[in-house]
Design an enzyme around this catalytic site. Structure first.
Site, mmCIF file in Angstrom:
data_model
loop_
_atom_site.group_PDB
_atom_site.id
_atom_site.type_symbol
_atom_site.label_atom_id
_atom_site.label_comp_id
_atom_site.label_asym_id
_atom_site.label_seq_id
_atom_site.Cartn_x
_atom_site.Cartn_y
_atom_site.Cartn_z
ATOM 1 N N HIS A 16 46.360 44.768 39.271
ATOM 2 C CA HIS A 16 45.015 44.180 39.122
ATOM 3 C C HIS A 16 44.810 43.201 40.287
ATOM 4 C CE1 HIS A 16 41.376 42.808 37.472
ATOM 5 N NE2 HIS A 16 41.726 42.520 36.240
ATOM 6 N N LYS A 44 32.695 64.920 29.683
ATOM 7 C CA LYS A 44 32.466 66.378 29.718
ATOM 8 C C LYS A 44 33.630 67.083 30.400
ATOM 9 C CE LYS A 44 27.495 65.817 30.487
ATOM 10 N NZ LYS A 44 26.476 65.977 31.543
ATOM 11 N N ARG A 81 37.758 50.507 37.212
ATOM 12 C CA ARG A 81 38.859 50.221 36.284
ATOM 13 C C ARG A 81 39.125 51.486 35.479
ATOM 14 N NH1 ARG A 81 39.187 45.111 32.334
ATOM 15 N NH2 ARG A 81 39.921 44.222 34.291
ATOM 16 N N ARG A 121 34.856 39.952 32.020
ATOM 17 C CA ARG A 121 34.897 39.158 33.244
ATOM 18 C C ARG A 121 34.890 39.984 34.524
ATOM 19 N NH1 ARG A 121 36.541 36.306 29.452
ATOM 20 N NH2 ARG A 121 37.436 38.277 28.857
ATOM 21 N N THR A 122 35.787 40.952 34.585
ATOM 22 C CA THR A 122 35.949 41.637 35.871
ATOM 23 C C THR A 122 34.668 42.385 36.221
ATOM 24 O OG1 THR A 122 38.280 41.834 35.381
ATOM 25 C CG2 THR A 122 37.456 43.184 37.173
HETATM 26 C C1 NCD Z 1 42.991 41.176 32.273
HETATM 27 C C2 NCD Z 1 43.024 42.681 32.443
HETATM 28 O O1 NCD Z 1 42.041 43.370 32.194
HETATM 29 O O2 NCD Z 1 44.094 43.147 32.821
HETATM 30 N N1 NCD Z 1 41.711 40.653 32.101
HETATM 31 C C3 NCD Z 1 40.920 40.431 33.186
HETATM 32 O O3 NCD Z 1 40.735 41.271 34.021
HETATM 33 N N2 NCD Z 1 40.396 39.204 33.297
HETATM 34 C C4 NCD Z 1 43.958 40.676 31.259
HETATM 35 C C5 NCD Z 1 43.911 41.224 29.873
HETATM 36 O O4 NCD Z 1 43.133 42.100 29.510
HETATM 37 O O5 NCD Z 1 44.729 40.732 29.078
#
Ligand code: NCD
Length: 359
Positions: free
Chosen positions: A129, A80, A101, A51-52
């Protein structure tokens, strides 16, 4: 430059503006289709995501911009041995904005320190997040028509779930919010989040009983037990089925309660809940694209603003190191550790991950 590392980087009125813009984008997408023509988003995902990452990429495409990046650290030069900060410096020459991320707590702040373009934290370890929080706030606003006077149940892995840490940080700034923190004893909210609520004089209770809490809730925010953050697989096995929301269980809840979940779900919400009108989690994923469009537009338009990454009251950590094994300062030698003293206490906190440091 403006970055989004922590949800507190945005004021409440800025969040209101983002929500308003996102809602306008939902209603009039064509009006925004060329707002980022010629601009490039770098999407740097050192940790898995559906999703993100895709909502960021879709958001930039919907604004007329283009996207470059990687979705796996193994395909980047990190494999590397390149440092995070070197990679970010290089990518700053190829892109106008970065969404990243990383599995380590504090990685987004470390990245922003060498970035020459805005950095958006798309999840740093089990820490924060903030763009999920923006998604959650937009969803609450659309589902409930307000961001005040609500009882919010946060359920599941409150210890390792980064989404709930940022969400509590954000929601405590809105009026008359009450929190019920529902988790097994071993997965309680980290102490720095609890202390933040306490110092704020915020009303919250901790329990392990979802059924007991359900009838009081306006919002139920379910979370996944974060398997990848456990150092002991046996501990995960013991905790993985702690909460399962079923249609039958939902009968105890208010008729207008909204069920949110950042997704992915494993088994904590049974699929028979999906058809219940209170199940808002798939609508929530769609909202994520629009709030990220609004955020990209905002940060690109404020590129020349000023943003203080290292607060004036922070000091370099000269002796010792951060005790959090998951902190970015422990794995990247180019990241200089800093601490922030807590007023009126004999301890400080790591600037990157908020872990407590004795000084
Ligand atoms: C979350 C995350 O990556 O922290 N997911 C997301 O970004 N929609 C929650 C999760 O992974 O449980």
């Amino acid at each position: 430059m403006r970055h989004l590392i922590d949800i507190l980087d945005l004021s409440l009125s800025e969040i209101d503006d983002l929500i308003r813009t996102a809602e306008d984008m939902i209603d009039h997408p064509a009006a925004y289709a060329h707002r980022c023509d010629g601009q490039i988003l770098a999407s740097l995902f050192y940790e898995s995501s559906t999703r993100t990452r895709l909502s960021f990429e879709s958001a930039m495409c919907a604004l007329g911009g283009k996207v470059i990046g990687f979705s796996d650290a193994e395909t980047s030069s990190a494999s590397k041995g390149e440092s995070l900060q070197d990679t970010i410096r290089v990518v700053s020459g190829y892109a106008d904005i970065i969404a990243m991320r990383h599995p380590k707590d504090g990685a987004a702040l470390a990245a922003a320190m060498t970035a020459e373009v805005p950095v958006i934290n798309a999840g740093d370890g089990s820490h924060n997040h903030p763009t999920q929080t923006l998604t959650d706030l937009l969803t609450m606003h659309r589902e409930k028509g307000r961001l005040s006077g609500m009882t919010i149940g946060l359920c599941g892995d409150l210890r390792y779930g980064r989404t709930v840490h940022s969400l509590v940080e954000a929601l405590r700034r809105y009026p008359n919010m009450r929190f019920i923190l529902i988790s097994p004893e071993d997965l309680r909210m980290p102490e720095y989040v609890l202390e933040m609520l306490e110092t704020n004089g915020q009303s919250f209770t901790e329990t392990s009983d979802l059924d007991e809490a359900l009838p009081d809730l306006d919002i139920l925010y379910m979370t996944r037990i974060q398997r990848e953050r456990f150092s002991d697989p046996m501990e995960y096995e013991q905790l993985k089925d702690s909460y399962i929301l079923t249609r039958d269980r939902l009968r105890r809840a208010k008729a207008d309660m909204a069920v949110l979940h950042p997704l992915p779900r494993v088994n904590e919400i049974a699929t028979d809940v999906d058809d219940d009108p209170r199940a808002a989690y798939f609508r929530q994923t769609r909202n994520g694209k629009f709030i990220r469009m609004a955020l990209i537009l905002k940060l690109l338009s404020e590129r020349d603003g000023r943003f203080q990454l290292i607060p004036e009251d922070a000091e370099p950590l000269v002796f010792g190191k951060c005790p959090n094994a998951r902190c970015i300062t422990g794995s990247e030698s180019t990241v200089k550790p800093y601490l922030r003293r807590e007023k009126g206490h004999d301890f400080a906190r790591c600037l990157f991950c908020d872990a407590k440091l004795r000084t």
